[in-house]
Design an enzyme around this catalytic site. Structure first.
Site, PDB file in Angstrom:
ATOM      1  CG  ASP A 142      37.120  37.757  44.660  1.00 26.26           C
ATOM      2  OD1 ASP A 142      38.172  37.345  45.185  1.00 26.26           O
ATOM      3  OD2 ASP A 142      36.370  37.020  44.002  1.00 26.26           O
ATOM      4  CE  LYS A 147      37.898  42.436  43.859  1.00 28.89           C
ATOM      5  NZ  LYS A 147      37.710  42.575  42.404  1.00 28.89           N
ATOM      6  CG  ASN A 166      26.854  43.134  43.418  1.00 29.91           C
ATOM      7  OD1 ASN A 166      27.063  42.013  43.868  1.00 29.91           O
ATOM      8  ND2 ASN A 166      25.652  43.650  43.343  1.00 29.91           N
ATOM      9  NE  ARG A 206      28.741  46.859  38.279  1.00 31.21           N
ATOM     10  CZ  ARG A 206      27.501  46.382  38.154  1.00 31.21           C
ATOM     11  NH1 ARG A 206      26.620  46.967  37.357  1.00 31.21           N
ATOM     12  NH2 ARG A 206      27.132  45.311  38.835  1.00 31.21           N
ATOM     13  N   PRO A 230      43.704  42.062  46.657  1.00 31.32           N
ATOM     14  CG  PRO A 230      43.377  42.321  44.368  1.00 31.32           C
ATOM     15  CD  PRO A 230      44.389  41.959  45.387  1.00 31.32           C
ATOM     16  NE  ARG A 246      25.670  42.695  34.355  1.00 30.35           N
ATOM     17  CZ  ARG A 246      25.330  43.972  34.555  1.00 30.35           C
ATOM     18  NH1 ARG A 246      24.862  44.696  33.562  1.00 30.35           N
ATOM     19  NH2 ARG A 246      25.448  44.502  35.726  1.00 30.35           N
TER      20      ARG A 246
END
Length: 276
Positions: free
Chosen positions: A235, A216, A124, A174, A233, A129
């Site tokens: 996303d 994922k 997310n 995280r 994966p 970033r």
DNA sequence: AGCCAGGGTCTGC
DNA sequence: GCAGACCATGGC
């Protein structure tokens, strides 16, 4: 592909289906920087590398033949026959279009722990970033290799830290996931090397025992760090692709290469924003 | 300014 | 099993 060592450099001629920008900046690795139009640098496997490409000649600067053979040849996935894979995928028109946008991508064979940790951070989150958080992770807790370039910190190092220590990352929710992964990997509860040769579903299940690792993130670790080239994966972009372009399932020609197809599609989707 | 990002967990049906 | 709230932060 013709490999020669000269002047402390490795020069690879007649290299097809490889571009630095697509391979190093397609969202599979987060630590490579462009120096200019043709030159990039970064760190992997605890080693600094500068590399440049003109036409179809790739140069790895200040690298011995031994280092090339033991580290970079595999890391850059130079031995896989992408030309053949692209021709197989091209039997589907949508995959063919994706490969024409992204045909210079190679799937990097990254260090297992770096891949796992990086994609925990990716959740997310947006790529700029993600890069910032990983830069702070390496600068604060990695080893300085040469001026301004740091190794990716080991799981052992991170496991020795606290949540407060990790606050400098500004990684939000995280951080606790990073810590749990580091503890499970450094303690040997999860043996990443073993996951390389394990059945993909069993390996995914083991990864998903880590707090904060779902399907994922596990598939990203499998594909980019554990050599499972058929991991897929999903996303947000890939989900859009599957809905809008494939009616939910990959074409059968991608069988066995779904991870590579996935990366072509990811790059293609982001580039076109699917406004096609 | 507000939406979105290489998602996962937890809760409540 | 599955939808929905919630999670931190900042890029665009």
């Amino acid at each position: 592909m013709k490999i020669t060592a000269k002047n402390n450099n490795i020069v690879i001629e007649e290299l097809e289906n490889f571009t630095l920008e697509q391979t190093l900046d397609c969202g599979q690795a987060f630590r490579w920087q462009a120096i200019d139009e043709t030159t990039w640098h970064g760190v992997a496997f605890g080693k600094y590398l500068k590399l440049g490409m003109c036409e179809n000649i790739l140069t790895l600067y200040d690298v011995s033949l031994e280092e090339f053979n033991t580290v970079w040849k595999s890391y850059l996935d130079l031995e896989r026959d992408y030309k053949n894979i692209i021709s197989i995928l091209s039997s589907d028109p949508t995959l063919k279009a994706a490969t024409s946008y992204a045909g210079g991508i190679r799937i990097l064979n990254q260090e297992p722990w770096e891949a796992l940790c990086s994609f925990i951070i990716s959740q997310n989150n947006n790529i700029p970033r993600i890069k910032g958080i990983i830069t702070r992770l390496c600068e604060n807790f990695g080893e300085e290799i040469c001026d301004g370039h740091y190794s990716f910190p080991t799981a052992e190092k991170i496991a020795s830290l606290s949540l407060e220590d990790l606050a400098v990352l500004r990684s939000g929710f995280r951080a606790k996931y990073i810590l749990d992964a580091a503890k499970k990997v450094s303690s040997g509860e999860i043996n990443l090397e073993k996951l390389k040769t394990m059945d993909i579903d069993a390996a995914r299940n083991e990864l998903m025992t880590i707090y904060g690792v779902g399907a994922k993130v596990a598939d990203c670790a499998l594909l980019f760090g554990l050599g499972h080239i058929d991991a897929f994966p999903k996303d947000v972009w890939i989900k859009r692709v599957m809905e809008r372009l494939f009616d939910g399932e990959l074409p059968s020609c991608a069988k066995g290469y779904s991870g590579i197809a996935q990366q072509y599609l990811f790059h293609f989707a982001r580039l076109t924003k699917l406004e096609i």
